[in-house]
Design a protein around this motif. Structure first.
Motif, PDB file in Angstrom:
ATOM      1  N   ARG A  91       0.816  -1.222   0.000  1.00 44.02           N
ATOM      2  CA  ARG A  91       0.000   0.000   0.000  1.00 44.02           C
ATOM      3  C   ARG A  91       0.843   1.262   0.000  1.00 44.02           C
ATOM      4  N   PHE A  92       1.898   1.282   0.809  1.00 46.44           N
ATOM      5  CA  PHE A  92       2.656   2.516   1.005  1.00 46.44           C
ATOM      6  C   PHE A  92       3.955   2.570   0.206  1.00 46.44           C
ATOM      7  N   GLY A  93       4.382   1.462  -0.367  1.00 48.49           N
ATOM      8  CA  GLY A  93       5.543   1.468  -1.230  1.00 48.49           C
ATOM      9  C   GLY A  93       6.888   1.485  -0.535  1.00 48.49           C
ATOM     10  N   PHE A  94       6.969   0.924   0.651  1.00 44.47           N
ATOM     11  CA  PHE A  94       8.258   0.815   1.329  1.00 44.47           C
ATOM     12  C   PHE A  94       8.592  -0.643   1.587  1.00 44.47           C
ATOM     13  N   ILE A  95       9.819  -0.888   2.002  1.00 40.92           N
ATOM     14  CA  ILE A  95      10.289  -2.235   2.325  1.00 40.92           C
ATOM     15  C   ILE A  95      10.544  -2.287   3.828  1.00 40.92           C
ATOM     16  N   ILE A  96      10.098  -3.356   4.460  1.00 42.88           N
ATOM     17  CA  ILE A  96      10.308  -3.553   5.895  1.00 42.88           C
ATOM     18  C   ILE A  96      11.314  -4.678   6.074  1.00 42.88           C
ATOM     19  N   GLU A  97      12.407  -4.367   6.726  1.00 36.36           N
ATOM     20  CA  GLU A  97      13.420  -5.376   7.025  1.00 36.36           C
ATOM     21  C   GLU A  97      13.000  -6.134   8.283  1.00 36.36           C
ATOM     22  N   ASP A  98      13.384  -7.406   8.358  1.00 35.52           N
ATOM     23  CA  ASP A  98      13.010  -8.247   9.495  1.00 35.52           C
ATOM     24  C   ASP A  98      13.403  -7.643  10.841  1.00 35.52           C
ATOM     25  N   ASP A  99      14.574  -7.011  10.900  1.00 36.91           N
ATOM     26  CA  ASP A  99      15.056  -6.494  12.178  1.00 36.91           C
ATOM     27  C   ASP A  99      14.413  -5.171  12.587  1.00 36.91           C
ATOM     28  N   GLU A 100      13.519  -4.639  11.758  1.00 35.62           N
ATOM     29  CA  GLU A 100      12.827  -3.394  12.079  1.00 35.62           C
ATOM     30  C   GLU A 100      11.565  -3.618  12.905  1.00 35.62           C
ATOM     31  N   VAL A 101      11.088  -4.836  12.948  1.00 31.16           N
ATOM     32  CA  VAL A 101       9.797  -5.135  13.563  1.00 31.16           C
ATOM     33  C   VAL A 101       9.998  -5.905  14.856  1.00 31.16           C
ATOM     34  N   SER A 102       9.227  -5.487  15.867  1.00 31.00           N
ATOM     35  CA  SER A 102       9.226  -6.202  17.144  1.00 31.00           C
ATOM     36  C   SER A 102       7.782  -6.283  17.636  1.00 31.00           C
ATOM     37  N   GLY A 103       7.601  -6.931  18.736  1.00 31.59           N
ATOM     38  CA  GLY A 103       6.274  -7.002  19.335  1.00 31.59           C
ATOM     39  C   GLY A 103       5.727  -5.624  19.670  1.00 31.59           C
ATOM     40  N   GLU A 104       6.623  -4.700  19.997  1.00 26.40           N
ATOM     41  CA  GLU A 104       6.206  -3.335  20.324  1.00 26.40           C
ATOM     42  C   GLU A 104       5.568  -2.638  19.129  1.00 26.40           C
ATOM     43  N   THR A 105       5.983  -3.006  17.920  1.00 26.81           N
ATOM     44  CA  THR A 105       5.404  -2.422  16.707  1.00 26.81           C
ATOM     45  C   THR A 105       3.905  -2.692  16.655  1.00 26.81           C
ATOM     46  N   PHE A 106       3.512  -3.876  17.096  1.00 23.13           N
ATOM     47  CA  PHE A 106       2.111  -4.293  17.039  1.00 23.13           C
ATOM     48  C   PHE A 106       1.416  -4.205  18.400  1.00 23.13           C
ATOM     49  N   ALA A 107       1.963  -3.456  19.332  1.00 20.42           N
ATOM     50  CA  ALA A 107       1.357  -3.344  20.658  1.00 20.42           C
ATOM     51  C   ALA A 107      -0.027  -2.690  20.589  1.00 20.42           C
ATOM     52  N   THR A 108      -0.112  -1.590  19.855  1.00 20.82           N
ATOM     53  CA  THR A 108      -1.381  -0.868  19.714  1.00 20.82           C
ATOM     54  C   THR A 108      -1.539  -0.395  18.276  1.00 20.82           C
ATOM     55  N   LEU A 109      -2.722   0.051  17.943  1.00 22.24           N
ATOM     56  CA  LEU A 109      -2.932   0.645  16.630  1.00 22.24           C
ATOM     57  C   LEU A 109      -2.019   1.851  16.466  1.00 22.24           C
ATOM     58  N   GLY A 110      -1.867   2.633  17.510  1.00 18.11           N
ATOM     59  CA  GLY A 110      -1.012   3.815  17.440  1.00 18.11           C
ATOM     60  C   GLY A 110       0.444   3.470  17.175  1.00 18.11           C
ATOM     61  N   SER A 111       0.954   2.429  17.826  1.00 18.60           N
ATOM     62  CA  SER A 111       2.358   2.061  17.603  1.00 18.60           C
ATOM     63  C   SER A 111       2.564   1.544  16.177  1.00 18.60           C
TER      64      SER A 111
END
Length: 84
Positions: free
Chosen positions: A52-72
């Motif tokens: 949707r947004f046209g970026f690439i997400i590297e594996d090491d960029e994501v943690s549980g905190e990323t998905f903690a809330t809609l805001g995060s």
């Protein structure tokens, strides 16, 4: 500009929430609170965001905190958009 409404749409479509995501706010808990959001669904949400947004997400960029809330999650997406 916050992408929170678009992230709600991605969550709703990817997790088949039937419109429930429209009622979510920044503080709505995601990981551990939505049974639909399992490890495979996390990958699907990230892939949908990349498309949707046209970026690439590297594996090491994501943690549980990323998905903690809609805001995060929306803040993460906004950060990636700002890197473009």
């Amino acid at each position: 500009m916050s992408s929170i409404e678009e992230v709600k749409g991605i969550l709703d479509a990817t997790l088949s929430l039937g419109g429930r995501a429209k009622r979510f706010d920044r503080d709505t808990a995601l990981l551990g609170a939505l049974p639909e959001l399992d490890s495979m669904a996390v990958v699907s949400v990230l892939t949908a965001c990349e498309e949707r947004f046209g970026f690439i997400i590297e594996d090491d960029e994501v943690s549980g905190e990323t998905f903690a809330t809609l805001g995060s999650l929306a803040d993460f997406v906004d950060g990636k958009i700002n890197e473009l």
